[in-house]
Design an enzyme around this catalytic site. Structure first.
Site, PDB file in Angstrom:
ATOM      1  N   ARG A 168       0.846  -1.193   0.000  1.00 26.45           N
ATOM      2  CA  ARG A 168       0.000   0.000   0.000  1.00 26.45           C
ATOM      3  C   ARG A 168       0.885   1.248   0.000  1.00 26.45           C
ATOM      4  NH1 ARG A 168      -4.699   1.581   4.386  1.00 26.45           N
ATOM      5  NH2 ARG A 168      -3.017   1.350   5.891  1.00 26.45           N
ATOM      6  N   ASP A 218      -2.885   3.499  14.597  1.00 33.75           N
ATOM      7  CA  ASP A 218      -2.119   4.050  13.496  1.00 33.75           C
ATOM      8  C   ASP A 218      -2.728   5.391  13.124  1.00 33.75           C
ATOM      9  OD1 ASP A 218      -4.403   3.491  12.050  1.00 33.75           O
ATOM     10  OD2 ASP A 218      -3.472   1.968  10.777  1.00 33.75           O
TER      11      ASP A 218
END
Length: 545
Positions: free
Chosen positions: A177, A457
């Site tokens: 990603r 995150d």
């Protein structure tokens, strides 16, 4: 199904004159030679203007919503939604994706994730990686060495050695990603302008590994983040098609899963798959970013404020509608519908709390497999056995595309109707602490951080930040104990959290707590909710590293 049209030669590949590397050259040794510079320069020159246009389109869309508009399905693409078409066939390594693990790209994480027993490892340059130059170069090197089978890691101090399993068939399938379209990479300029972080991350990965992965039949496979429209997907299609052309790969060799993690994208799932139909293999419920996007999209709408984060669960109608719509859309088009992230991590010090956390994970995964998802995400290797056991029991085939979910009928109101709930003092203070702790760690170069037994995150920190901002901006809100939610409460909460964190020995990013507090206060007091925490504080990263 016809292939996506592509005009060969969209990129002019001159010599790499105009390419300038501002990051440490030693960190990039062997990664950014002249040929790699040439490839990246071509991507920048070929697609930067189009990227800028889609960012302007995002701003225009948000301005309309700020003025009172509401997102809806597009009328100009009705023929795509109602047409009969499917995506290209899914390659064998991606047919069974029942458990995927995500994480940053440092050597230890890469080894542990590939060895973990998950079907797929998503190597994350976005929400799990703080974009220091050293981190980015180490991540690219780690993935290159892992694909070559040479990656090893020796832990400092203990001398413990980590290595990939000898049987390559036992390794998780790698997906990568990149960072989103909105981010620049400040350490590299082409013709005096910063290169797109998306093009840099994925371009450099494909340059070094695309042909090797294709030769082994294991890729290259990518996850595409933060898309808001079919035009953004179409731009990725052009980038990936041209990359294939330049690398000598067959058209459609690069397979992509798109994260549906923005509210605008939820209204364009069919269109996004259609734009990428030569390579799309699935959509993913990026639930945490999706909640953040809901908050950001409706930042000016007093009637769409959400309760504290713990109450915004997947059982809430707006999130259940989003998840089930994704399943129906994917299965109609021959694509996988991937479930969301379990952010819990094992609590080895407290068996009772550990059992309660696992029970929450189990319930979430049972909901996903029963709804028809083809797989799910976990953030910690310790959750893989539980997730695998749930999906093995509930899914006897490689995937559930046969589960059409024709019963699902989702209206615009279903997707945008807020959920009810409350804001407790613990919820308010918890949001402030998560923001502060995560931002301090991020400034220290850490992209994912365990906080109170959850792997936080950028996405989860964004929820906390956006909630505090919206609660303060829309007035007349109060905690359940009657305390008004105002800037006096915020200042008190921030001061207390700051003092607590200074007193915690070994806290990741402890040396940056004060800078993190300054940034959090600046962002919270801003008249307009900043689009992204990582974008607003990126200059601090480049200054510190």
């Amino acid at each position: 199904m016809g292939a996506m049209p592509h005009t060969r030669g969209a990129i002019n590949l001159p010599d790499p004159a105009g390419f300038e590397m501002l990051g440490d050259t030693a960190a990039a040794a062997g990664l950014l030679d002249g040929a790699a510079q040439q490839f990246l320069s071509g991507l920048h020159r070929g697609f930067e203007q189009a990227r800028r246009r889609i960012l302007v389109a995002r701003e225009t869309r948000q301005q309309l919503i700020d003025a009172g508009g509401l997102p809806d399905w597009r009328q100009d693409t009705r023929h795509i939604r109602e047409g009969e078409w499917t995506v290209a066939a899914i390659p064998e390594p991606l047919l069974d994706r029942r458990v995927e693990i995500t994480g940053p790209t440092d050597p230890k994480t890469v080894i542990n994730a590939l060895n973990s027993g998950a079907r797929v490892y998503m190597a994350d340059f976005e929400d799990s990686t703080a974009p220091t130059w050293a981190n980015l170069m180490l991540g690219q090197r780690s993935l290159r060495d892992a694909i070559a089978g040479t990656l090893e890691y020796v832990a400092p101090g203990t001398g413990k050695r980590y290595a990939l399993l000898a049987d390559r068939e036992m390794l998780a399938t790698l997906m990568v990603r990149p960072r989103g379209w909105h981010l620049d990479e400040a350490h590299v300029t082409v013709d005096g302008a910063c290169i797109s972080a998306s093009l840099f991350d994925l371009g450099l990965f494909l340059w070094h590994n695309g042909r090797a992965l294709q030769a082994t039949g294991r890729g290259p496979y990518v996850y595409l983040p933060k898309l808001e429209s079919m035009e953004e997907a179409a731009l990725w299609e052009e980038v990936l098609a041209e990359s294939e052309c330049q690398l000598g790969l067959p058209h459609g060799a690069i397979k992509a899963t798109v994260l549906i993690e923005t509210l605008p994208a939820a209204f364009e799932m069919h269109e996004i798959l259609h734009a990428l139909r030569a390579r799309a293999v699935g959509l993913n419920c990026g639930r945490w970013d999706y909640i953040f996007s809901y908050l950001k999209t409706f930042r000016a709408h007093r009637d769409r404020v959400l309760p504290e984060r713990a109450q915004v669960s997947m059982s809430q109608p707006l999130l259940r509608a989003y998840s089930e719509l994704l399943i129906r859309t994917c299965h109609r088009r021959g694509a996988h519908a991937m479930g969301g992230m379990a952010a819990q991590i094992p609590i080895t010090s407290d068996p009772v709390a550990h059992a309660a956390a696992l029970a929450r994970v189990r319930a979430d995964k049972e909901r996903e497999v029963a709804a028809g998802h083809d797989g799910t995400w976990v953030a910690h290797p310790g959750l893989i056995p539980l997730a695998r056991e749930v999906f093995d029991r509930g899914m006897r085939t490689a995937h559930q595309q046969h589960v059409a979910r024709l019963d699902v009928e989702v209206t615009r109101e279903d997707l945008i109707e807020p959920c009810t709930g409350t804001i407790t003092r613990a919820g308010f203070d918890g949001n402030v602490e998560v923001c502060l702790r995560y931002l301090a760690a991020w400034l220290a170069g850490l992209g994912c951080v365990p906080i109170h037994h959850l792997m936080e995150d950028a996405a989860t920190a964004e929820i906390a930040r956006a909630q505090v901002w919206t609660w303060l901006r829309h007035g007349e809100l109060a905690l359940t104990d009657g305390t008004p939610i105002d800037f006096a409460l915020f200042e008190s909460s921030l001061h207390s959290a700051r003092a607590r964190l200074h007193a915690l020995p070994g806290l990741p990013g402890r040396e940056h707590v004060d800078l993190a507090a300054q940034n959090l206060e600046r962002l919270t007091r801003a008249e307009v909710l900043a689009d992204f925490l990582t974008l607003a504080t990126y200059p601090c990263i480049t200054d510190l590293h």
